[in-house]
Design an enzyme around this catalytic site. Structure first.
Site, mmCIF file in Angstrom:
data_model
loop_
_atom_site.group_PDB
_atom_site.id
_atom_site.type_symbol
_atom_site.label_atom_id
_atom_site.label_comp_id
_atom_site.label_asym_id
_atom_site.label_seq_id
_atom_site.Cartn_x
_atom_site.Cartn_y
_atom_site.Cartn_z
ATOM 1 N N HIS A 135 -3.363 4.163 -2.686
ATOM 2 C CA HIS A 135 -4.357 3.313 -2.016
ATOM 3 C C HIS A 135 -4.997 4.060 -0.846
ATOM 4 C CE1 HIS A 135 -1.383 0.145 -3.514
ATOM 5 N NE2 HIS A 135 -2.490 -0.226 -4.094
ATOM 6 N N LYS A 143 -5.931 5.791 -11.818
ATOM 7 C CA LYS A 143 -4.632 5.308 -12.320
ATOM 8 C C LYS A 143 -4.837 4.116 -13.267
ATOM 9 C CE LYS A 143 -0.298 3.697 -12.121
ATOM 10 N NZ LYS A 143 -0.335 2.351 -11.622
ATOM 11 N N VAL A 202 -2.960 9.657 -7.620
ATOM 12 C CA VAL A 202 -2.007 10.286 -6.702
ATOM 13 C C VAL A 202 -0.609 10.121 -7.297
ATOM 14 C CG1 VAL A 202 -1.056 10.292 -4.368
ATOM 15 C CG2 VAL A 202 -3.485 9.820 -4.732
ATOM 16 N N LEU A 256 0.818 -1.216 0.000
ATOM 17 C CA LEU A 256 0.000 0.000 0.000
ATOM 18 C C LEU A 256 0.852 1.266 0.000
ATOM 19 C CD1 LEU A 256 -2.724 -1.093 2.586
ATOM 20 C CD2 LEU A 256 -2.737 -1.338 0.093
ATOM 21 N N HIS A 257 0.351 2.270 -0.720
ATOM 22 C CA HIS A 257 1.015 3.573 -0.781
ATOM 23 C C HIS A 257 -0.064 4.659 -0.709
ATOM 24 C CE1 HIS A 257 -0.406 3.461 -4.884
ATOM 25 N NE2 HIS A 257 0.331 2.397 -5.148
ATOM 26 N N LEU A 298 1.999 7.053 -8.442
ATOM 27 C CA LEU A 298 2.376 6.046 -7.445
ATOM 28 C C LEU A 298 1.880 4.679 -7.896
ATOM 29 C CD1 LEU A 298 1.648 7.713 -3.989
ATOM 30 C CD2 LEU A 298 3.728 7.755 -5.343
ATOM 31 N N SER A 299 2.712 3.680 -7.680
ATOM 32 C CA SER A 299 2.349 2.307 -8.034
ATOM 33 C C SER A 299 3.186 1.362 -7.183
ATOM 34 C CB SER A 299 2.653 2.060 -9.512
ATOM 35 O OG SER A 299 2.696 0.666 -9.767
ATOM 36 N N SER A 300 2.587 0.245 -6.788
ATOM 37 C CA SER A 300 3.358 -0.750 -6.036
ATOM 38 C C SER A 300 4.542 -1.228 -6.868
ATOM 39 C CB SER A 300 2.475 -1.943 -5.673
ATOM 40 O OG SER A 300 1.317 -1.491 -5.013
ATOM 41 N N GLY A 357 -9.110 3.556 -8.276
ATOM 42 C CA GLY A 357 -8.287 4.684 -8.693
ATOM 43 C C GLY A 357 -8.304 4.873 -10.204
HETATM 44 P P1 AMP Z 1 -3.650 -2.266 -6.868
HETATM 45 O O1 AMP Z 1 -3.210 -2.628 -5.491
HETATM 46 O O2 AMP Z 1 -2.542 -1.825 -7.766
HETATM 47 O O3 AMP Z 1 -4.552 -3.320 -7.478
HETATM 48 O O4 AMP Z 1 -4.561 -0.989 -6.699
HETATM 49 C C1 AMP Z 1 -5.693 -0.992 -5.866
HETATM 50 C C2 AMP Z 1 -6.504 0.245 -6.132
HETATM 51 O O5 AMP Z 1 -5.722 1.402 -5.854
HETATM 52 C C3 AMP Z 1 -6.942 0.354 -7.606
HETATM 53 O O6 AMP Z 1 -8.266 0.848 -7.660
HETATM 54 C C4 AMP Z 1 -5.968 1.339 -8.161
HETATM 55 O O7 AMP Z 1 -6.463 2.063 -9.259
HETATM 56 C C5 AMP Z 1 -5.747 2.259 -6.971
HETATM 57 N N1 AMP Z 1 -4.484 2.975 -7.132
HETATM 58 C C6 AMP Z 1 -3.256 2.437 -7.331
HETATM 59 N N2 AMP Z 1 -2.330 3.411 -7.498
HETATM 60 C C7 AMP Z 1 -3.009 4.589 -7.422
HETATM 61 C C8 AMP Z 1 -2.624 5.954 -7.528
HETATM 62 N N3 AMP Z 1 -1.366 6.329 -7.764
HETATM 63 N N4 AMP Z 1 -3.576 6.897 -7.390
HETATM 64 C C9 AMP Z 1 -4.875 6.536 -7.164
HETATM 65 N N5 AMP Z 1 -5.295 5.272 -7.055
HETATM 66 C C10 AMP Z 1 -4.378 4.305 -7.178
#
Ligand code: AMP
Length: 281
Positions: free
Chosen positions: A37, A149, A176, A33-34, A184-186, A147
């Site tokens: 999230h 994203k 974000v 998480l960042h 931001l991305s994991s 998100g």
């Molecule tokens: P994930 O863990 O990558 O599957 O992401 C979980 C949720 O967080 C998804 O709805 C993503 O679109 C959202 N998310 C991931 N990165 C961002 C970001 N930088 N800004 C906004 N939402 C995000």
């Protein structure tokens, strides 16, 4: 904060909460998480009585040669972040409970799953739609937070939610970014310092293209794509999967930006696949 691993236990509790009149919000994630999230979690906290966050690295949405096994799983750190953000229920199911042996049911959202990321990751959105439908059935949310994203993902989930009459409001939250502009991305954790610095060209090129459309009235998608391509190719070790201009709502391809549009890119930087997008209203 309750940590629940069993799908049946989550469903039982969600039904009780719902019957007691609680408004349930769901934030589906794959963990690591960042702030991206957490922005979803905070909005959910403001709008709902009960906040459920799921952390599940969903095998069904990874291709055979993708990063399922090496995807980061910093569970204690994630749990601490959730606790700090006021999460009520953290759902962390084992893969064998979500897809037990004999599992056969998948959801396919036609057409919009086959373009853009779907063209490069066959089966990806089938895995996403399936797990989100399962999470909806388990957590019975009034609202679910996603998100922008993952722009195409939100379109797929909205389509599925409407088509299958899930009684849930899909809430789309803005991207974000780091101060540098990098979304931001994991998966940013995979980037070396040099790759990370160079990757800021992705968001910069998207922002420049918005300026071209809005200030210089450039409308031709082909020309916009060329300009973004030129910038992104300056990233050492980069390989572009796609740069596309599409209708912001239905993702139809656009030759000219004459209505709300999304410019979306997917690019490999070394061994890391990054996606980003920007919407022009
Ligand atoms: P994930 O863990 O990558 O599957 O992401 C979980 C949720 O967080 C998804 O709805 C993503 O679109 C959202 N998310 C991931 N990165 C961002 C970001 N930088 N800004 C906004 N939402 C995000």
């Amino acid at each position: 904060m309750k940590i629940i691993r069993s799908p049946q236990a989550l469903q039982r509790l969600a039904m009780e909460l719902s019957a007691a009149g609680k408004r349930i919000g769901l934030v589906p994630t794959m963990g690591a998480l960042h702030e991206g999230h957490l922005s979803l979690v905070r909005r959910c906290r403001r709008e709902c009585d009960c906040v459920i966050v799921s952390i599940f690295v969903n095998p069904a949405q990874f291709g055979p040669n993708e990063d399922y096994l090496r995807y980061p799983r910093p569970f204690s750190q994630d749990a601490a972040l959730c606790r700090g953000a006021g999460v009520d229920i953290l759902f962390v199911p084992p893969a064998e409970e979500m897809y037990p042996s004999g599992y056969l049911t998948y959801i396919t959202v036609d057409k919009i799953s086959d373009i853009m990321c779907g063209a490069f990751r066959p089966g990806h959105f089938r895995g996403v739609a399936t797990v989100v439908a399962k999470l909806f059935n388990l957590s019975r949310p009034h609202r679910a937070y996603f998100g922008a994203k993952d722009y195409q993902q939100v379109r797929v989930i909205r389509r599925m939610t409407d088509d299958l009459h899930f009684p849930v409001r899909i809430v789309e939250c803005p991207i974000v970014r780091e101060r540098s502009g990098l979304a931001l991305s994991s998966r940013n954790a995979y980037l070396s310092a040099a790759e990370r610095a160079a990757s800021t060209l992705i968001s910069k090129s998207l922002q420049q293209s918005v300026d071209l459309v809005q200030c210089e009235k450039l409308k031709n998608s082909g020309k916009i794509i060329q300009k973004i391509q030129k910038e992104i190719r300056r990233i050492p070790g980069s390989r572009i999967d796609y740069i596309e201009v599409r209708d912001a709502g239905n993702l139809a391809p656009l030759k000219f930006i004459d209505r709300p549009a999304v410019i979306a890119v997917a690019v490999w930087v070394g061994r890391t696949r990054l996606i980003d997008n920007i919407v022009i209203r």
